[in-house]
Design a protein around this motif. Structure first.
Motif, PDB file in Angstrom:
ATOM      1  N   PHE A  31       6.656  -5.061   2.986  1.00 54.28           N
ATOM      2  CA  PHE A  31       6.698  -3.653   3.407  1.00 54.28           C
ATOM      3  C   PHE A  31       8.090  -3.065   3.232  1.00 54.28           C
ATOM      4  O   PHE A  31       9.100  -3.726   3.432  1.00 54.28           O
ATOM      5  N   ARG A  32       8.095  -1.805   2.830  1.00 52.52           N
ATOM      6  CA  ARG A  32       9.334  -1.041   2.777  1.00 52.52           C
ATOM      7  C   ARG A  32       9.082   0.354   3.327  1.00 52.52           C
ATOM      8  O   ARG A  32       8.135   1.016   2.917  1.00 52.52           O
ATOM      9  N   ARG A  33       9.904   0.805   4.240  1.00 50.95           N
ATOM     10  CA  ARG A  33       9.765   2.153   4.795  1.00 50.95           C
ATOM     11  C   ARG A  33      10.742   3.081   4.096  1.00 50.95           C
ATOM     12  O   ARG A  33      11.960   2.874   4.130  1.00 50.95           O
ATOM     13  N   GLY A  34      10.214   4.090   3.426  1.00 57.34           N
ATOM     14  CA  GLY A  34      11.054   5.070   2.763  1.00 57.34           C
ATOM     15  C   GLY A  34      11.059   6.388   3.525  1.00 57.34           C
ATOM     16  O   GLY A  34      10.386   6.531   4.551  1.00 57.34           O
ATOM     17  N   THR A  35      11.791   7.346   3.002  1.00 62.16           N
ATOM     18  CA  THR A  35      11.889   8.652   3.666  1.00 62.16           C
ATOM     19  C   THR A  35      11.281   9.776   2.831  1.00 62.16           C
ATOM     20  O   THR A  35      11.267  10.927   3.274  1.00 62.16           O
ATOM     21  N   SER A  36      10.770   9.450   1.657  1.00 62.84           N
ATOM     22  CA  SER A  36      10.230  10.486   0.780  1.00 62.84           C
ATOM     23  C   SER A  36       8.736  10.683   1.004  1.00 62.84           C
ATOM     24  O   SER A  36       8.117  10.052   1.863  1.00 62.84           O
ATOM     25  N   LYS A  37       8.141  11.530   0.179  1.00 62.14           N
ATOM     26  CA  LYS A  37       6.702  11.810   0.279  1.00 62.14           C
ATOM     27  C   LYS A  37       5.856  10.729  -0.370  1.00 62.14           C
ATOM     28  O   LYS A  37       4.628  10.728  -0.245  1.00 62.14           O
ATOM     29  N   PHE A  38       6.488   9.768  -1.063  1.00 64.68           N
ATOM     30  CA  PHE A  38       5.743   8.794  -1.866  1.00 64.68           C
ATOM     31  C   PHE A  38       5.349   7.555  -1.060  1.00 64.68           C
ATOM     32  O   PHE A  38       6.170   6.952  -0.374  1.00 64.68           O
ATOM     33  N   LEU A  39       4.066   7.183  -1.184  1.00 64.11           N
ATOM     34  CA  LEU A  39       3.541   5.930  -0.644  1.00 64.11           C
ATOM     35  C   LEU A  39       2.912   5.160  -1.798  1.00 64.11           C
ATOM     36  O   LEU A  39       2.026   5.673  -2.482  1.00 64.11           O
ATOM     37  N   ILE A  40       3.384   3.939  -2.029  1.00 63.80           N
ATOM     38  CA  ILE A  40       2.835   3.079  -3.081  1.00 63.80           C
ATOM     39  C   ILE A  40       2.097   1.937  -2.402  1.00 63.80           C
ATOM     40  O   ILE A  40       2.666   1.221  -1.579  1.00 63.80           O
ATOM     41  N   ILE A  41       0.820   1.774  -2.734  1.00 58.21           N
ATOM     42  CA  ILE A  41       0.020   0.732  -2.080  1.00 58.21           C
ATOM     43  C   ILE A  41      -0.726  -0.124  -3.097  1.00 58.21           C
ATOM     44  O   ILE A  41      -1.076   0.329  -4.188  1.00 58.21           O
ATOM     45  N   GLU A  42      -0.957  -1.365  -2.698  1.00 59.84           N
ATOM     46  CA  GLU A  42      -1.864  -2.230  -3.429  1.00 59.84           C
ATOM     47  C   GLU A  42      -3.258  -1.993  -2.859  1.00 59.84           C
ATOM     48  O   GLU A  42      -3.487  -2.187  -1.665  1.00 59.84           O
ATOM     49  N   ALA A  43      -4.174  -1.541  -3.691  1.00 65.79           N
ATOM     50  CA  ALA A  43      -5.506  -1.133  -3.224  1.00 65.79           C
ATOM     51  C   ALA A  43      -6.525  -2.234  -3.493  1.00 65.79           C
ATOM     52  O   ALA A  43      -6.950  -2.455  -4.638  1.00 65.79           O
ATOM     53  N   ASP A  44      -6.919  -2.926  -2.432  1.00 62.21           N
ATOM     54  CA  ASP A  44      -7.834  -4.062  -2.537  1.00 62.21           C
ATOM     55  C   ASP A  44      -9.283  -3.594  -2.613  1.00 62.21           C
ATOM     56  O   ASP A  44      -9.721  -2.743  -1.831  1.00 62.21           O
ATOM     57  N   GLU A  45     -10.029  -4.188  -3.531  1.00 68.01           N
ATOM     58  CA  GLU A  45     -11.424  -3.787  -3.714  1.00 68.01           C
ATOM     59  C   GLU A  45     -12.400  -4.602  -2.882  1.00 68.01           C
ATOM     60  O   GLU A  45     -13.587  -4.275  -2.827  1.00 68.01           O
ATOM     61  N   HIS A  46     -11.930  -5.681  -2.231  1.00 68.04           N
ATOM     62  CA  HIS A  46     -12.859  -6.526  -1.475  1.00 68.04           C
ATOM     63  C   HIS A  46     -13.558  -5.710  -0.385  1.00 68.04           C
ATOM     64  O   HIS A  46     -12.943  -4.951   0.351  1.00 68.04           O
ATOM     65  N   MET A  47     -14.876  -5.848  -0.319  1.00 73.72           N
ATOM     66  CA  MET A  47     -15.716  -5.095   0.624  1.00 73.72           C
ATOM     67  C   MET A  47     -15.506  -3.585   0.473  1.00 73.72           C
ATOM     68  O   MET A  47     -15.654  -2.829   1.433  1.00 73.72           O
ATOM     69  N   ALA A  48     -15.124  -3.182  -0.749  1.00 72.37           N
ATOM     70  CA  ALA A  48     -14.908  -1.760  -1.075  1.00 72.37           C
ATOM     71  C   ALA A  48     -13.861  -1.109  -0.172  1.00 72.37           C
ATOM     72  O   ALA A  48     -13.921   0.093   0.094  1.00 72.37           O
TER      73      ALA A  48
END
Length: 435
Positions: free
Chosen positions: A148-165
């Protein structure tokens, strides 16, 4: 101070969200059945951790929010207690989904390469001064060895897991889709359903949204598509340049970097920043992670890898062979989940028997709590997998425990490189050898 409690806090995704709440000023607690590197790190960071059978006593009266892992059943005593107390309860995917609506969210999805691509993209954004918040499914040195990294901008980058949709709860403005192959068939039943879930996820993009997709899986343009689509492939002239600067081997990692470069260009990050960040990337926890160890005073390169899908086995071992073409390589592989091993049995056999390495050792299948069916557990095993592979003439062995594997390696290992692979706890075997 508001208090949040996380059930199943040791998971790689939910632990990152716990860190978000902690840094957002909440008092955070969490529970898990067993201690791990992750729970121990969270405890050091100031999160109260309860280890052992879930107990309603772990829930504080002042708790305002309960977030639980998708593996947690509705009969969980902590969850039942929370609902009785009328505390707001959300699954991890729903809680993360709520967060994605507050940011300009970039989601990295696909069967393979999610963690590496998310990590690379994050470093490009950081290098470009865009200061993103990041939730990734591995630990990065650049994030203080956390996920995890907490930033101060509007951007959120995530790893999107497909398990169980799970990813259908997220609402991104941009998506990278890396690869599509059959997986999680215990939930999706067939590849068509699996593929359709990704199609639905992509359909959430708005008119100003961006899709970056591997050319191999891109189909003809669908009707009424509003978002912008960018394709990437190894045919791009930048592929050669990326191969030269990357510190991690493998064609699949060149593709991951090309996906990052394509997305970065789509949002106007200069190439010089992208290439500088990609050149700095040294890899992530359990992603072809190398270190030198000794087995019976014999110097060996240990490669620890999270791979748990047939294609990942082939790609990772192939990349190591490419990097060390004259070395003798042994592989210890721990299949992850009986369901996956059962549904992809033939693919595992094919991938393992075609490896051009000295020896293959199979550990028992790693049991995933809340995801296993008794009849399937009885229908498949590492012993069965080893027997089928050995019919091709390939040297393959199986053992009943990691301890037995260690004893065997200490007596018989004569290779140059030992790959320890799997998404379960087999990495602990590697940690048991002295550096």
């Amino acid at each position: 101070m508001k208090k949040a409690h996380f059930i199943g806090i040791g998971g790689i995704g939910i632990s990152a969200l716990a860190r978000y709440y902690l840094q957002d000023g909440w008092r955070v607690s969490g529970s898990d059945l067993v201690a791990s590197e992750i729970t121990q790190a969270l405890e050091r960071e100031g999160i109260k951790i309860y280890i052992g059978p879930h107990d309603q006593k772990n829930l504080c009266l002042k708790t305002k929010m309960v977030i639980y892992s998708p593996a947690v059943g509705l009969d969980n005593p902590e969850l039942k207690r929370a609902k009785k107390m009328r505390i707001k309860c959300q699954s991890y995917p729903k809680a993360l989904g709520a967060l994605t609506k507050k940011y300009f969210t970039i989601a990295v999805c696909g069967t393979h390469g999610k963690s590496t691509t998310t990590a690379m993209l994050s470093l490009v954004f950081i290098e470009g001064g865009l200061d993103p918040t990041v939730i990734v499914g591995t630990k990065l040195r650049e994030f203080g060895n956390t996920n995890f990294r907490r930033g101060t901008s509007k951007f959120l980058i995530i790893e999107a897991d497909e398990h169980m949709a799970s990813f259908l709860n997220y609402r991104p403005q941009a998506i990278i889709l890396t690869t599509l192959e059959p997986d999680h068939l215990d939930y999706y039943k067939n590849f068509k359903n699996y593929r359709n879930a990704f199609r639905k996820f992509i359909s959430y993009l708005s008119r100003s949204g961006v899709l970056v997709i591997n050319e191999k899986i891109a189909t003809k343009k669908e009707k009424n598509v509003k978002y912008k689509t960018y394709k990437y492939s190894l045919k791009q002239p930048e592929a050669g340049q990326i191969k030269k600067i990357l510190k991690i081997p493998g064609e699949h990692n060149i593709l991951n970097a090309l996906a990052v470069l394509t997305l970065s260009r789509a949002i106007k990050i200069p190439d010089r920043i992208s290439f500088k960040a990609l050149a700095k990337y040294k890899g992530a926890w359990r992603r072809m992670e190398e270190k030198k160890i000794k087995i019976n005073n014999h110097e060996t390169i240990l490669v620890s890898d999270y791979g748990h899908h047939p294609t990942e086995i082939s790609a990772t071992v192939g990349a190591i062979i490419e990097k060390y073409p004259k070395k003798k390589i042994w592989l210890v592989f721990q299949p992850h989940q009986h369901q996956r091993t059962y549904y992809l049995f033939k693919d595992f056999v094919m991938a393992l028997k075609n490896l051009l390495i000295e020896r293959i050792i199979l550990a028992p299948i790693y049991d995933v709590a809340g995801r296993e069916e008794k009849k399937i557990k009885r229908a498949v095993s590492s012993k069965m997998l080893a027997k089928r592979i050995s019919q091709s003439g390939k040297k393959v062995m199986h053992f009943e425990s990691a301890e037995e594997i260690k004893i065997f390696l200490e007596k018989k290992f004569r290779g140059d490189i030992l790959i320890i692979m799997g998404a379960g706890d087999i990495y602990l075997l590697g940690k048991s050898f002295d550096a």
